[in-house]
Design a protein around this motif. Structure first.
Motif, PDB file in Angstrom:
ATOM      1  N   GLN A  51       1.194  -0.846  -0.202  1.00 63.16           N
ATOM      2  CA  GLN A  51       0.339  -0.216  -0.184  1.00 63.16           C
ATOM      3  C   GLN A  51       0.963   1.403   0.251  1.00 63.16           C
ATOM      4  OE1 GLN A  51      -2.488  -0.777   3.474  1.00 63.16           O
ATOM      5  NE2 GLN A  51      -3.950  -0.808   2.254  1.00 63.16           N
ATOM      6  N   GLN A  52       1.373   1.222   0.545  1.00 60.43           N
ATOM      7  CA  GLN A  52       2.868   2.633   0.912  1.00 60.43           C
ATOM      8  C   GLN A  52       3.482   2.860  -0.387  1.00 60.43           C
ATOM      9  OE1 GLN A  52       5.505   2.519   4.312  1.00 60.43           O
ATOM     10  NE2 GLN A  52       6.278   4.060   3.562  1.00 60.43           N
ATOM     11  N   LEU A  53       3.764   1.382  -1.133  1.00 59.24           N
ATOM     12  CA  LEU A  53       4.634   1.466  -2.617  1.00 59.24           C
ATOM     13  C   LEU A  53       3.842   1.860  -3.635  1.00 59.24           C
ATOM     14  CD1 LEU A  53       6.901  -1.575  -1.688  1.00 59.24           C
ATOM     15  CD2 LEU A  53       7.476   1.050  -2.219  1.00 59.24           C
ATOM     16  N   GLY A  54       2.011   2.712  -2.841  1.00 58.37           N
ATOM     17  CA  GLY A  54       1.198   2.535  -4.524  1.00 58.37           C
ATOM     18  C   GLY A  54       0.302   1.065  -4.801  1.00 58.37           C
ATOM     19  N   ARG A  55       1.399   0.138  -4.508  1.00 48.00           N
ATOM     20  CA  ARG A  55       0.546  -1.009  -5.262  1.00 48.00           C
ATOM     21  C   ARG A  55      -0.827  -1.382  -5.050  1.00 48.00           C
ATOM     22  NH1 ARG A  55       2.599  -5.539  -5.697  1.00 48.00           N
ATOM     23  NH2 ARG A  55       1.004  -6.378  -7.079  1.00 48.00           N
ATOM     24  N   VAL A  56      -0.792  -1.207  -4.104  1.00 47.09           N
ATOM     25  CA  VAL A  56      -2.217  -1.495  -3.738  1.00 47.09           C
ATOM     26  C   VAL A  56      -3.344  -0.886  -2.572  1.00 47.09           C
ATOM     27  CG1 VAL A  56      -3.299  -3.350  -1.785  1.00 47.09           C
ATOM     28  CG2 VAL A  56      -1.543  -3.626  -2.650  1.00 47.09           C
ATOM     29  N   ASN A  57      -4.699  -0.577  -2.873  1.00 48.58           N
ATOM     30  CA  ASN A  57      -5.219   0.804  -2.783  1.00 48.58           C
ATOM     31  C   ASN A  57      -6.859  -0.052  -1.961  1.00 48.58           C
ATOM     32  OD1 ASN A  57      -6.622   2.430  -2.037  1.00 48.58           O
ATOM     33  ND2 ASN A  57      -7.054   3.710  -4.218  1.00 48.58           N
ATOM     34  N   ARG A  58      -7.197  -0.198  -0.720  1.00 51.69           N
ATOM     35  CA  ARG A  58      -8.128  -0.668   0.135  1.00 51.69           C
ATOM     36  C   ARG A  58      -8.388  -2.004  -0.471  1.00 51.69           C
ATOM     37  NH1 ARG A  58     -12.623   3.534   1.603  1.00 51.69           N
ATOM     38  NH2 ARG A  58     -11.210   5.848   0.968  1.00 51.69           N
ATOM     39  N   GLY A  59      -7.178  -2.773  -0.611  1.00 53.43           N
ATOM     40  CA  GLY A  59      -6.999  -4.242  -0.778  1.00 53.43           C
ATOM     41  C   GLY A  59      -7.036  -4.627  -1.925  1.00 53.43           C
ATOM     42  N   LYS A  60      -6.894  -4.142  -2.750  1.00 54.61           N
ATOM     43  CA  LYS A  60      -7.357  -4.336  -4.125  1.00 54.61           C
ATOM     44  C   LYS A  60      -5.968  -3.833  -5.521  1.00 54.61           C
ATOM     45  CE  LYS A  60     -11.841  -4.578  -4.317  1.00 54.61           C
ATOM     46  NZ  LYS A  60     -13.374  -3.671  -4.539  1.00 54.61           N
ATOM     47  N   MET A  61      -5.874  -3.994  -5.498  1.00 55.12           N
ATOM     48  CA  MET A  61      -4.727  -3.490  -6.941  1.00 55.12           C
ATOM     49  C   MET A  61      -4.686  -2.482  -6.785  1.00 55.12           C
ATOM     50  SD  MET A  61      -3.147  -5.680  -9.946  1.00 55.12           S
ATOM     51  CE  MET A  61      -4.080  -4.725 -11.295  1.00 55.12           C
TER      52      MET A  61
END
Length: 150
Positions: A51-61
């Motif tokens: 999430q911190q790296l920007g790959r995941v948002n609210r549990g989804k890709m």
């Protein structure tokens, strides 16, 4: 499995540190944290780092990101963990390749390293492309501070 390098046993070697609560249901019949609990705690820390790296948002890709899978996950159990004491999970990036990267983590309880976890994540799509340059830059900013060669 050989003992981890000394730098792996210090939380100062990692750029990210998270406190996780242990749960009574994490105990095995011997009264210590079971191996599944270790894996789940490490997984939660990995997802939050994604999430911190920007790959995941609210549990989804996250929109516009690449697809990737865990290709290898190795946990080195060093000591028993207990309940109800929290654990600290230190996390950072190790090796970065063209289509893969490594997340290195260590779990601490009472100031003692009780496990390490090395996870290789491989990009599966888009095929034939390298990791995006801006993502590699974010990975570089989260590198561990240890000797990755030894």
């Amino acid at each position: 499995m050989s003992r981890p390098a000394p730098w792996r046993l210090s939380p100062d070697s990692y750029p990210k540190l998270e406190v996780k609560q242990t749960r009574f249901q994490d105990l095995d019949t011997m009264g210590h944290l079971n191996n599944v609990a270790y894996a789940a705690l490490f997984e939660d820390a990995r997802v939050r780092m994604n999430q911190q790296l920007g790959r995941v948002n609210r549990g989804k890709m996250a929109e516009g990101t690449f697809r990737a899978v865990v290709a290898q996950n190795v946990i080195n159990y060093l000591a028993e963990g207990s309940f109800p004491e929290d654990v600290e999970i230190a996390l950072g990036i190790g090796r970065i390749g063209n289509r893969s990267f490594e997340m290195l983590a260590a779990m601490f309880q009472s100031g003692k390293c009780i496990a390490t976890c090395d996870t290789t994540i491989v990009m599966t799509d888009p095929k034939g492309e390298s990791l995006p340059a801006e993502f590699v830059t974010r990975l570089e900013g989260m590198r561990v501070k240890g000797d990755l060669q030894g």
